[in-house]
Design a protein around this motif. Structure first.
Motif, PDB file in Angstrom:
ATOM      1  N   ALA A 268      13.289  28.704  36.271  1.00  0.00           N
ATOM      2  CA  ALA A 268      13.569  28.638  37.770  1.00  0.00           C
ATOM      3  C   ALA A 268      14.275  30.248  38.148  1.00  0.00           C
ATOM      4  O   ALA A 268      14.018  30.346  39.069  1.00  0.00           O
ATOM      5  N   ASP A 269      14.523  30.900  37.104  1.00  0.00           N
ATOM      6  CA  ASP A 269      15.451  32.144  37.296  1.00  0.00           C
ATOM      7  C   ASP A 269      14.181  33.186  37.207  1.00  0.00           C
ATOM      8  O   ASP A 269      13.646  33.588  36.323  1.00  0.00           O
ATOM      9  N   ALA A 270      13.931  33.863  38.587  1.00  0.00           N
ATOM     10  CA  ALA A 270      12.641  34.850  38.384  1.00  0.00           C
ATOM     11  C   ALA A 270      13.048  36.082  37.651  1.00  0.00           C
ATOM     12  O   ALA A 270      12.032  36.763  37.014  1.00  0.00           O
ATOM     13  N   GLY A 271      14.288  36.337  37.276  1.00  0.00           N
ATOM     14  CA  GLY A 271      14.614  37.514  36.439  1.00  0.00           C
ATOM     15  C   GLY A 271      15.075  37.043  35.061  1.00  0.00           C
ATOM     16  O   GLY A 271      15.888  38.010  34.342  1.00  0.00           O
ATOM     17  N   ALA A 272      14.601  35.708  34.459  1.00  0.00           N
ATOM     18  CA  ALA A 272      14.799  35.368  33.165  1.00  0.00           C
ATOM     19  C   ALA A 272      14.169  36.128  32.184  1.00  0.00           C
ATOM     20  O   ALA A 272      14.487  36.115  30.895  1.00  0.00           O
ATOM     21  N   GLY A 273      13.017  36.514  32.250  1.00  0.00           N
ATOM     22  CA  GLY A 273      12.427  37.326  31.151  1.00  0.00           C
ATOM     23  C   GLY A 273      11.484  38.597  31.915  1.00  0.00           C
ATOM     24  O   GLY A 273      11.667  38.760  32.982  1.00  0.00           O
ATOM     25  N   SER A 274      10.878  39.318  30.956  1.00  0.00           N
ATOM     26  CA  SER A 274      10.315  40.618  31.356  1.00  0.00           C
ATOM     27  C   SER A 274       9.216  40.346  31.920  1.00  0.00           C
ATOM     28  O   SER A 274       8.662  41.386  32.882  1.00  0.00           O
ATOM     29  N   GLN A 275       8.375  39.495  31.715  1.00  0.00           N
ATOM     30  CA  GLN A 275       6.999  39.079  32.262  1.00  0.00           C
ATOM     31  C   GLN A 275       5.996  40.081  31.867  1.00  0.00           C
ATOM     32  O   GLN A 275       5.378  40.548  32.646  1.00  0.00           O
ATOM     33  N   LEU A 276       6.337  40.846  30.719  1.00  0.00           N
ATOM     34  CA  LEU A 276       5.434  42.024  30.405  1.00  0.00           C
ATOM     35  C   LEU A 276       4.190  41.504  29.543  1.00  0.00           C
ATOM     36  O   LEU A 276       3.524  42.352  29.023  1.00  0.00           O
ATOM     37  N   SER A 277       4.327  40.148  29.101  1.00  0.00           N
ATOM     38  CA  SER A 277       3.285  39.699  28.158  1.00  0.00           C
ATOM     39  C   SER A 277       1.923  39.931  28.337  1.00  0.00           C
ATOM     40  O   SER A 277       1.052  40.409  27.554  1.00  0.00           O
ATOM     41  N   ALA A 278       1.459  40.126  29.804  1.00  0.00           N
ATOM     42  CA  ALA A 278       0.099  40.323  29.844  1.00  0.00           C
ATOM     43  C   ALA A 278      -0.148  41.822  29.842  1.00  0.00           C
ATOM     44  O   ALA A 278      -1.292  42.115  29.107  1.00  0.00           O
ATOM     45  N   TYR A 279       0.656  42.506  30.121  1.00  0.00           N
ATOM     46  CA  TYR A 279       0.720  44.208  30.133  1.00  0.00           C
ATOM     47  C   TYR A 279       0.689  44.423  28.603  1.00  0.00           C
ATOM     48  O   TYR A 279      -0.108  45.258  28.114  1.00  0.00           O
ATOM     49  N   LEU A 280       1.269  43.644  27.841  1.00  0.00           N
ATOM     50  CA  LEU A 280       1.593  43.889  26.361  1.00  0.00           C
ATOM     51  C   LEU A 280      -0.051  43.331  25.547  1.00  0.00           C
ATOM     52  O   LEU A 280      -0.635  44.253  24.715  1.00  0.00           O
ATOM     53  N   HIS A 281      -0.505  42.436  26.049  1.00  0.00           N
ATOM     54  CA  HIS A 281      -1.715  41.877  25.509  1.00  0.00           C
ATOM     55  C   HIS A 281      -2.663  42.723  25.713  1.00  0.00           C
ATOM     56  O   HIS A 281      -3.640  42.699  25.015  1.00  0.00           O
ATOM     57  N   PHE A 282      -2.757  43.285  27.052  1.00  0.00           N
ATOM     58  CA  PHE A 282      -4.094  43.992  27.275  1.00  0.00           C
ATOM     59  C   PHE A 282      -3.718  45.673  26.735  1.00  0.00           C
ATOM     60  O   PHE A 282      -4.465  46.510  27.489  1.00  0.00           O
ATOM     61  N   GLY A 283      -2.672  45.959  26.320  1.00  0.00           N
ATOM     62  CA  GLY A 283      -2.295  47.223  26.268  1.00  0.00           C
ATOM     63  C   GLY A 283      -1.967  48.176  27.122  1.00  0.00           C
ATOM     64  O   GLY A 283      -1.898  49.464  26.882  1.00  0.00           O
ATOM     65  N   MET A 284      -1.664  47.759  28.380  1.00  0.00           N
ATOM     66  CA  MET A 284      -0.798  48.569  29.233  1.00  0.00           C
ATOM     67  C   MET A 284       0.453  49.215  29.055  1.00  0.00           C
ATOM     68  O   MET A 284       0.632  50.226  29.523  1.00  0.00           O
ATOM     69  N   THR A 285       1.134  48.622  28.200  1.00  0.00           N
ATOM     70  CA  THR A 285       2.106  49.091  27.531  1.00  0.00           C
ATOM     71  C   THR A 285       2.287  48.758  26.055  1.00  0.00           C
ATOM     72  O   THR A 285       1.280  47.867  25.678  1.00  0.00           O
ATOM     73  N   SER A 286       3.323  49.291  25.358  1.00  0.00           N
ATOM     74  CA  SER A 286       3.372  48.788  24.094  1.00  0.00           C
ATOM     75  C   SER A 286       4.764  48.684  23.696  1.00  0.00           C
ATOM     76  O   SER A 286       5.818  48.983  24.345  1.00  0.00           O
ATOM     77  N   PRO A 287       5.054  48.122  22.290  1.00  0.00           N
ATOM     78  CA  PRO A 287       6.465  47.976  21.982  1.00  0.00           C
ATOM     79  C   PRO A 287       6.952  49.300  21.838  1.00  0.00           C
ATOM     80  O   PRO A 287       8.241  49.245  22.119  1.00  0.00           O
ATOM     81  N   PHE A 288       6.295  50.509  21.469  1.00  0.00           N
ATOM     82  CA  PHE A 288       7.188  51.545  21.452  1.00  0.00           C
ATOM     83  C   PHE A 288       7.592  52.275  22.831  1.00  0.00           C
ATOM     84  O   PHE A 288       8.592  52.685  22.808  1.00  0.00           O
ATOM     85  N   ALA A 289       6.857  51.833  23.701  1.00  0.00           N
ATOM     86  CA  ALA A 289       7.232  52.353  25.217  1.00  0.00           C
ATOM     87  C   ALA A 289       8.394  51.671  25.766  1.00  0.00           C
ATOM     88  O   ALA A 289       9.253  52.166  26.384  1.00  0.00           O
ATOM     89  N   VAL A 290       8.430  50.218  25.537  1.00  0.00           N
ATOM     90  CA  VAL A 290       9.528  49.360  25.980  1.00  0.00           C
ATOM     91  C   VAL A 290      10.698  49.527  25.044  1.00  0.00           C
ATOM     92  O   VAL A 290      11.875  49.907  25.682  1.00  0.00           O
ATOM     93  N   LEU A 291      10.646  49.972  23.992  1.00  0.00           N
ATOM     94  CA  LEU A 291      11.812  50.404  22.954  1.00  0.00           C
ATOM     95  C   LEU A 291      12.344  51.536  23.563  1.00  0.00           C
ATOM     96  O   LEU A 291      13.642  51.726  23.537  1.00  0.00           O
ATOM     97  N   ARG A 292      11.712  52.486  23.591  1.00  0.00           N
ATOM     98  CA  ARG A 292      11.959  54.001  24.123  1.00  0.00           C
ATOM     99  C   ARG A 292      12.811  53.824  25.756  1.00  0.00           C
ATOM    100  O   ARG A 292      13.938  54.390  25.671  1.00  0.00           O
ATOM    101  N   ALA A 293      12.283  53.001  26.562  1.00  0.00           N
ATOM    102  CA  ALA A 293      12.851  52.710  27.571  1.00  0.00           C
ATOM    103  C   ALA A 293      14.178  52.009  27.728  1.00  0.00           C
ATOM    104  O   ALA A 293      15.357  52.416  28.273  1.00  0.00           O
ATOM    105  N   LEU A 294      14.436  51.186  26.594  1.00  0.00           N
ATOM    106  CA  LEU A 294      15.614  50.456  26.188  1.00  0.00           C
ATOM    107  C   LEU A 294      16.775  51.571  25.615  1.00  0.00           C
ATOM    108  O   LEU A 294      17.898  51.474  25.996  1.00  0.00           O
ATOM    109  N   ASN A 295      16.240  52.189  24.722  1.00  0.00           N
ATOM    110  CA  ASN A 295      17.041  53.296  24.255  1.00  0.00           C
ATOM    111  C   ASN A 295      17.558  54.449  25.441  1.00  0.00           C
ATOM    112  O   ASN A 295      18.656  54.698  25.252  1.00  0.00           O
ATOM    113  N   GLN A 296      16.870  54.445  26.136  1.00  0.00           N
ATOM    114  CA  GLN A 296      16.984  55.728  27.308  1.00  0.00           C
ATOM    115  C   GLN A 296      18.134  55.160  28.142  1.00  0.00           C
ATOM    116  O   GLN A 296      19.078  55.848  29.003  1.00  0.00           O
ATOM    117  N   ALA A 297      18.149  53.864  28.489  1.00  0.00           N
ATOM    118  CA  ALA A 297      18.935  52.942  29.143  1.00  0.00           C
ATOM    119  C   ALA A 297      20.338  52.766  28.650  1.00  0.00           C
ATOM    120  O   ALA A 297      21.262  52.410  29.258  1.00  0.00           O
TER     121      ALA A 297
END
Length: 493
Positions: A268-297
């Motif tokens: 029920a919490d709209a912000g509970a997860g990243s909801q990136l799974s579709a974009y990871l599945h079809f390669g619009m983003t990648s684990p390295f891109a997400v990891l870099r973003a977290l490191n920069q944050a």
């Protein structure tokens, strides 16, 4: 001199590359062909980088190709819409990088068979994106077997490539121990290769579709011409564009990650997860891109650990397992003890529900209906709900084999991130690839059931369930036979 494509690759790309045949690079050629089936981004892409690096070494341009057929399993407006949208974004990025990209969407009046073979005839070698499941895996292998020049598959979906990991990683604890020490180095090694040769502008064996030039309305018009399932609509909640990816990554790094380990199990919490799974599945983003973003944050390690464990341990373990044993999508591959106990109880009384009721979320179970209706309406289901959802199907179908096939079919047809190693491993968990239950139960046997009492106690869930019960969902086509079950049961359902 017989040179293999991997001879031209740096250490990082070589570790990601798997030869699919024993042929060498052709000396007389117009380009290096990069054939992408599922990983659609124009930058930070190991398969494209491999093609570019080989092309640079041979003094040839790299040519990226993506073709979309009408006859892949579960083809629909939803999947076509996401795939074409992602491919469109990829083409725009490649154009900015000076890499030629050609695309073709099969539809009446525009059909051209064997395009990738015809393109390959003029290529020194072919680089494709590696995938463990669904049609991409089968098609790449069949293609390489028929071709008279080298084909390599390059892993562009994982942070740590398969080749760097040992065999026998049968549990997540063991996998994590082997995987974790490699992560920082794999991220550091990930470097984009830029083209040194002007983009290919020579002849092509067909007239391509210029997806980069299409508006959203143009994409929909193109899809309307295709002979696919038009009853399952494009998901407005998961648009396949860079802006949507950037927005979700920004939300993840700025707010979601701060509370992820406490709220991730609340649908029920709209912000509970990243909801990136579709974009990871079809390669619009990648684990390295997400990891870099977290490191920069600069998110504290204590707050980001759980999310990274889901992204890097669990997701990549699922990919590792399916790469080791691609047949794990079949009912016959489930643990023998799980099949034996379900089959021993196959004759137990149960309420068998028609496929139409399951598809449209019209069952006696309010929680299950809400989960199914979320999937039907948006193409995404909350991960914690998926675990409950999958278990219940066992008690509503005639046989265990048909239950497995039904779960896979609904997942693969409705979900944008379906057909993925992680979704199949989740299904396997639900069907007994886990600790047995504490007692033998009707229908389930020794497979542990899962209730929804904990879900219902979470903040906002009762209200969310009520809202989903009245939410509008599309009424989609229901198959009149069970032919769809054969691809998950070896025809034995």
């Amino acid at each position: 001199m017989n040179q293999m494509p991997t001879d031209f690759l740096n250490a990082e790309l070589s570790a990601r590359a798997t030869p699919l045949n024993k042929h060498s690079v052709r000396q007389e050629a117009d380009y290096i062909l990069v054939w992408l089936q599922q990983t659609f981004r124009g930058d930070d892409h190991p398969a494209i980088d491999a093609g570019v690096q080989i092309a640079n070494a041979l003094g040839l341009p790299a040519l990226v190709y993506h073709g979309l057929r009408e006859d892949y399993p579960h083809a629909s407006d939803r999947l076509h819409g996401f795939i074409i949208g992602a491919s469109r974004e990829m083409a725009r990025t490649l154009e900015r990088r000076g890499i030629a990209c050609v695309q073709h969407v099969v539809r009446p009046g525009h059909e051209t068979k064997g395009l990738v073979y015809r393109l390959a005839d003029r290529a020194a070698c072919v680089v494709t994106d590696a995938h463990a499941t669904f049609v991409a895996n089968f098609q790449a292998t069949r293609f390489a077997d028929k071709l008279d020049r080298a084909v390599i598959a390059v892993d562009a979906t994982r942070l740590v490539p398969h080749a760097l990991l040992p065999s026998g990683l049968g549990a997540t604890k063991v996998f994590r121990a082997a995987h974790k020490p490699l992560r920082e180095q794999c991220l550091a090694d990930r470097q984009q290769i830029e083209p040194e040769i002007k983009p290919y502008k020579g002849e092509l064996p067909f007239k391509p579709d210029h997806l980069a030039n299409l508006s959203d309305a143009g994409v929909k018009s193109l899809i309307a011409d295709c002979r696919i399932d038009h009853t399952l609509p494009i998901s407005d909640e998961y648009p396949a564009n860079k802006a949507s990816v950037a927005k979700r990554v920004e939300l993840l790094t700025s707010s979601i990650i701060m509370r992820y380990k406490w709220t991730r199990n609340n649908p029920a919490d709209a912000g509970a997860g990243s909801q990136l799974s579709a974009y990871l599945h079809f390669g619009m983003t990648s684990p390295f891109a997400v990891l870099r973003a977290l490191n920069q944050a600069e998110v504290p390690a204590a707050l980001r650990w759980k999310f990274l464990d889901e992204l890097l341990t669990w997701r990549e373990w699922c990919h590792w397992r399916m790469t080791e044993k691609p047949g794990m999508t079949q009912y016959s591959s489930l643990p023998s003890a799980a099949r034996k106990t379900m089959e021993a109880h196959a004759g137990d009384p149960r309420e068998v529900l028609p496929l139409e009721a399951l598809i449209h979320g019209n069952t006696p179970d309010e929680t299950w209906n809400a989960a199914q209706r979320q999937w039907l309406a948006t193409g995404w289901m909350h991960n914690n709900l998926r675990m409950y959802w999958a278990k219940q199907i066992i008690k509503w179908t005639r046989t265990p084999g048909l239950a497995w096939a039904t779960g896979c079919y609904l997942n693969d047809r409705l979900s944008i991130d379906g057909r993925d190693p992680a979704t199949y491993v989740m299904m396997r968990w639900a069907f007994g690839e886990a600790r047995p239950g504490y007692s033998e139960l009707p229908i389930f046997g020794w497979i542990s059931p899962k209730g929804d009492s904990a879900l219902r106690k979470r903040a906002g869930v009762p209200q969310w369930l009520s809202a989903m019960a009245s939410a509008e969902v599309p009424q989609i086509k229901v198959p009149q036979s069970e032919d769809w079950a054969r691809m998950y049961t070896d025809g034995t359902s």
